[in-house]
Design a protein around this motif. Sequence first.
Motif, PDB file in Angstrom:
ATOM      1  N   UNK A 116       9.148   8.860  -4.693  1.00  0.00           N
ATOM      2  CA  UNK A 116       7.815   9.384  -4.393  1.00  0.00           C
ATOM      3  C   UNK A 116       7.151   9.882  -5.673  1.00  0.00           C
ATOM      4  N   UNK A 117       5.840   9.799  -5.727  1.00  0.00           N
ATOM      5  CA  UNK A 117       5.139  10.027  -6.989  1.00  0.00           C
ATOM      6  C   UNK A 117       5.447  11.397  -7.592  1.00  0.00           C
ATOM      7  N   UNK A 135      -6.436   2.707 -10.458  1.00  0.00           N
ATOM      8  CA  UNK A 135      -6.297   2.747  -9.002  1.00  0.00           C
ATOM      9  C   UNK A 135      -5.570   1.508  -8.502  1.00  0.00           C
ATOM     10  N   UNK A 136      -4.707   1.661  -7.490  1.00  0.00           N
ATOM     11  CA  UNK A 136      -3.979   0.502  -6.965  1.00  0.00           C
ATOM     12  C   UNK A 136      -4.924  -0.569  -6.445  1.00  0.00           C
ATOM     13  N   UNK A 137      -4.602  -1.803  -6.687  1.00  0.00           N
ATOM     14  CA  UNK A 137      -5.374  -2.936  -6.183  1.00  0.00           C
ATOM     15  C   UNK A 137      -4.862  -3.304  -4.803  1.00  0.00           C
ATOM     16  N   UNK A 138      -5.741  -3.536  -3.830  1.00  0.00           N
ATOM     17  CA  UNK A 138      -5.268  -3.861  -2.488  1.00  0.00           C
ATOM     18  C   UNK A 138      -4.350  -5.067  -2.486  1.00  0.00           C
ATOM     19  N   UNK A 139      -3.225  -4.982  -1.761  1.00  0.00           N
ATOM     20  CA  UNK A 139      -2.261  -6.074  -1.788  1.00  0.00           C
ATOM     21  C   UNK A 139      -2.762  -7.373  -1.183  1.00  0.00           C
ATOM     22  N   UNK A 140      -3.878  -7.330  -0.389  1.00  0.00           N
ATOM     23  CA  UNK A 140      -4.356  -8.567   0.229  1.00  0.00           C
ATOM     24  C   UNK A 140      -4.926  -9.538  -0.797  1.00  0.00           C
ATOM     25  N   UNK A 144       4.049   2.258 -10.897  1.00  0.00           N
ATOM     26  CA  UNK A 144       3.135   1.408 -10.138  1.00  0.00           C
ATOM     27  C   UNK A 144       3.446   1.542  -8.652  1.00  0.00           C
ATOM     28  N   UNK A 145       2.396   1.565  -7.845  1.00  0.00           N
ATOM     29  CA  UNK A 145       2.567   1.679  -6.393  1.00  0.00           C
ATOM     30  C   UNK A 145       3.345   0.470  -5.888  1.00  0.00           C
ATOM     31  N   UNK A 146       4.413   0.714  -5.139  1.00  0.00           N
ATOM     32  CA  UNK A 146       5.252  -0.387  -4.667  1.00  0.00           C
ATOM     33  C   UNK A 146       4.526  -1.303  -3.695  1.00  0.00           C
ATOM     34  N   UNK A 147       3.456  -0.822  -3.065  1.00  0.00           N
ATOM     35  CA  UNK A 147       2.715  -1.695  -2.147  1.00  0.00           C
ATOM     36  C   UNK A 147       2.053  -2.846  -2.886  1.00  0.00           C
ATOM     37  N   UNK A 148       1.837  -2.726  -4.185  1.00  0.00           N
ATOM     38  CA  UNK A 148       1.245  -3.812  -4.963  1.00  0.00           C
ATOM     39  C   UNK A 148       2.276  -4.882  -5.308  1.00  0.00           C
ATOM     40  N   UNK A 158       8.728   2.744   3.907  1.00  0.00           N
ATOM     41  CA  UNK A 158       7.780   3.096   4.974  1.00  0.00           C
ATOM     42  C   UNK A 158       7.028   4.376   4.667  1.00  0.00           C
ATOM     43  N   UNK A 159       7.260   4.944   3.507  1.00  0.00           N
ATOM     44  CA  UNK A 159       6.644   6.212   3.160  1.00  0.00           C
ATOM     45  C   UNK A 159       5.522   5.985   2.140  1.00  0.00           C
ATOM     46  N   UNK A 160       4.442   6.739   2.231  1.00  0.00           N
ATOM     47  CA  UNK A 160       3.326   6.551   1.288  1.00  0.00           C
ATOM     48  C   UNK A 160       3.650   7.155  -0.069  1.00  0.00           C
ATOM     49  N   UNK A 161       2.971   6.632  -1.090  1.00  0.00           N
ATOM     50  CA  UNK A 161       3.040   7.244  -2.406  1.00  0.00           C
ATOM     51  C   UNK A 161       4.303   6.978  -3.193  1.00  0.00           C
ATOM     52  N   UNK A 162       5.032   5.917  -2.867  1.00  0.00           N
ATOM     53  CA  UNK A 162       6.246   5.585  -3.613  1.00  0.00           C
ATOM     54  C   UNK A 162       5.869   4.673  -4.782  1.00  0.00           C
TER      55      UNK A 162
END
Length: 465
Positions: free
Chosen positions: A448-449, A2-7, A130-134, A250-254
């Motif tokens: 996208x995934x 699971x992705x780890x929160x970026x904070x 890997x989720x780009x938000x990470x 700006x899109x989810x799931x990339x």
Amino acid sequence: MAPTPPHLVTVLEQFHVAPIPAPAAGQPRALPLTFFDLVFWSIPPVQRLFFYDNANLLDVSDFTLGELPRFRNSLAAALHHLYPLAGKLTCEVAEGVAPPELVLSDGDSVPLTVAVSGDDFRDLAGEHARDTTRLRPLLPALPKHGGSRSQQGVLAVQITVFPRAGICIGTTVHHAVADGASYTHLLSTWAAAHRIGHEGNRAVAMDVPPLFDRGVVRDDAGLREAFLRDHRALGTADGYEPLDDWDLSRRPGVVLATFRFTEKQLRALGRHAESETSARCSPNALACGAAWAGIVHARGSGWGLEGAPAPDAHFGFVTGCKPRASPPILANYFGNCLGLCRVHAKRELTAATASAAIWRAIEGLGEEGSVFRGSQGWVRWVREYASARAVTVAGSPKLGVYAAADFGGAWGRPTKVEIAYVERTGALALAESGHDGHGGIEVGLALPRAEMEAFRTFYLDGSTC
């Protein structure tokens, strides 16, 4: 996983690294942007991540007390030679104002951010999706100056410490001031200074210093003024973002993933392409063609407006113009010196037909002056290709980023390099796949995934051959 929160990335310190020693008094402090630079005026900043595995790095203080001073001093030493990167870019192209230029003033510097992350280093530095938000928290932003968009820094660096795992160096550079070759010049100079243990009181020696003289770029066709007019017409000076059609950030799931084309795979692709198309393709053309066909496949034949036939597939790449200019431009010239090339094909692409189409475009560049045909449209091409969601290329195996980023000592070469800004440009991120000794080409891409899974199936099930 699971992705780890970026904070979980926490900023610890922020420094300002100036060139040491300061550039000599006779060096030019203002560099006007050439037409080559203006092609990339509206492209998002180029962002790379370099992951260095080091399980002996116990904690943050272990790095900040022992290693950080060497990183700072060696960066300052590199900036002595490549001092324009510590400057500011004037960011107006409106009618009646001075054209953009890169200016270094006394006291200018490069921001260096030091952070710590609790994320999983080895997972982030992998090749799987890997989720780009990470990844975004590992990338520094270019600073704005004066509270407006009128001036902007052109280089920013972030070092993120992963205790008991390693570090990640993130860099952001404005594409209008440096192409891949110029960026690699900075990277290799920084790494060389770090390897010799530079202490900040003398500059690392360079065999061939960079050339900043903009006078070596001839513009007999008036491309600079034409490109400024095109940028004004596109509304860039008013903050218009012309590349939204490419931007996935700006899109989810990339997700971002890397696919390797080994030398054995490339030979097989080459044999298949020659039997199907009679084209004897280069390794670059083969890797790009297979990836282009895979992306078109992943998007599906129904991509496009409802009820309308699927549009043609579009591919774009850049080519070095230093030896192709008249007169030729020296290899040590610092700045952009790239031409744009376009390839169109029907969407029923195979890896072989896509590779052959790219290779024929490359072969066509052998004719003198061919790269500059249609150059009046280069700025408009960028916008048109964004609208068409063209697949483009970032980086090149010829740059040798793994070797250039060898900091020696406890760090050596990076275990993984990512061109993270492909999330915003739809580009294929190319690099040499030589850090493990097996050769070949790495291709990184953001999708996208669901599209990434379709691409992976295309890559694995033999469709690339």
